[in-house]
Design an enzyme around this catalytic site. Sequence first.
Site, PDB file in Angstrom:
ATOM      1  N   HIS A 193       0.793  -1.183  -0.078  1.00 16.22           N
ATOM      2  CA  HIS A 193       0.010  -0.076  -0.008  1.00 16.22           C
ATOM      3  C   HIS A 193       0.741   1.376   0.121  1.00 16.22           C
ATOM      4  CE1 HIS A 193      -3.718  -2.229   0.867  1.00 16.22           C
ATOM      5  NE2 HIS A 193      -2.742  -3.137   1.435  1.00 16.22           N
ATOM      6  N   SER A 323      17.352  16.439 -18.049  1.00 16.69           N
ATOM      7  CA  SER A 323      16.858  17.429 -18.472  1.00 16.69           C
ATOM      8  C   SER A 323      17.549  18.468 -19.374  1.00 16.69           C
ATOM      9  CB  SER A 323      16.645  17.958 -16.993  1.00 16.69           C
ATOM     10  OG  SER A 323      16.120  19.558 -16.959  1.00 16.69           O
ATOM     11  N   LYS A 329      21.117  16.175 -13.729  1.00 15.88           N
ATOM     12  CA  LYS A 329      19.961  15.120 -13.678  1.00 15.88           C
ATOM     13  C   LYS A 329      19.843  14.060 -14.624  1.00 15.88           C
ATOM     14  CE  LYS A 329      14.895  15.891 -12.917  1.00 15.88           C
ATOM     15  NZ  LYS A 329      14.385  14.756 -13.377  1.00 15.88           N
ATOM     16  N   GLU A 336      11.105   4.041 -18.139  1.00 15.98           N
ATOM     17  CA  GLU A 336      10.090   4.781 -18.726  1.00 15.98           C
ATOM     18  C   GLU A 336       9.592   4.396 -20.137  1.00 15.98           C
ATOM     19  OE1 GLU A 336      11.266   8.899 -16.344  1.00 15.98           O
ATOM     20  OE2 GLU A 336      11.784   8.573 -18.481  1.00 15.98           O
TER      21      GLU A 336
END
Length: 479
Positions: A193, A323, A329, A336
């Site tokens: 959860h 980025s 980054k 993805e």
Amino acid sequence: MSEPTNRDYRTERDSMGELQIPADAYYGIQTLRAIENFPISGLKPLPTYVDACVLIKKATALTNGELGCIPSEIAEAIVRAADEILQGQWRDQFVVDVYQAGAGTSHHMNVNEVLANRALELLGDRKGNYSRVSPNDHVNFGQSTNDTIPTAIRVGGLLALEHHFYPALSEAIAALDDKAIEFKDIVKSGRTHMQDAVPVRLGETFGAWAQILTDHLIRIENAAKDLTVIGLGGSATGTGLNTHPQYYTRVAQVLSELIQLPLEPALHYMAAMQSMAPFVSVSGALRNLAQDLIKISHDLRLMDSGPKTGLKEIQLPPVQPGSSIMPGKYNPVMAEMTSMVCFQVMGYDSAIALAAQGGQLELNVMMPLIAYDLIHSIEILGHTIAALTERCLKGITAKGDRCAEYAEGSLALVTALNPHIGYLNAAAIAKESLETGKSLRQLVLEKGLMSEEQLAQVLDLQKMSALPGSAQARSRELS
């Protein structure tokens, strides 16, 4: 641009009239009509699907030549033309849009015309002289779109699985098994959860993923068995009209030898022509895998989140700057990408299921859609898994200190105290720990609920995170 002269074209005729075909084109008049009728997507047939169709034409030419149904010199020329295409020549001649005439007649005639015209050249003749080598009477002898295209989808699916999918999935399983061994002693907090749960081994997280993918591999292999049963020889409606009595068994044997995979004639050719169930089954198995791959890719992203404000229990290999504005980054791009491809595969599965319902009476006319979506699903999923494995899974490293910190600090450790201090006492300890910041160990000792020795045994993270006996089989096998 100047107008082309008549020498740039040849005239071809069909039952509807005449058209001018570019002189250098190997396709013919029926293909040109399809080009004009279906300027839809710009998507052309997948190379694997073209190979499947050409392999079928090679098998039928060999069989019909052997049985005396077409002249041997014509059969040999068709086979030579097919071999050239299979070796990479004339690939730009397969030009009919994916969204085309029902059942795939346009693409089928595109294949027939290219083979016929190239065979004519190999015989020293000119393109378009169909009185000598005919797309219909020779290349297509004893065949129909209605038995050729379902067979091509089967063969294309099998080829895509063998060449693009099975090796990739097997390599991913091996990479995950390697990580299961590498990380076998690292304990981390479990989470259910999205909240703290009892500890688990990082290695077993990867081992579980390996087992999940192994189970999917078995499911897909089982579903693909239906693709090996072909209805080639059923002709127009499954009755075998205009075929030699020995054709259907012999052509299955020849095609099987060409693709080096076992094929067998269908028990009922009308059934093989009408039902798209084998394709739905394979697509459904791919969708099932895609769903778990999405979950795994999301888990990888969560476990790598940060580096300062997320979980950061593992480090995914940085493969490109993340980025255009934030220096330094790095994003989990391979995970993805995996999710996006899986979404597409699931969309294709829905389209295949709908198309499979779209047949009427003796034929399903939605086969071009099924052909593209099924083979494309297999190939992009295979390529995705291969890229994910090579550029992500193999290079994952563990943040052992971070994992241990989370595991030690998890309130879920109180679960192990239940049998010793009771559920209500354990719940009260957990609540007080959260409010005061004191550790579970400290509070249990302060309240005299357990001795230090007992507590050390009960809160042994290695012991707590060990798998039950039956679940250790894979771990023992790997170690």
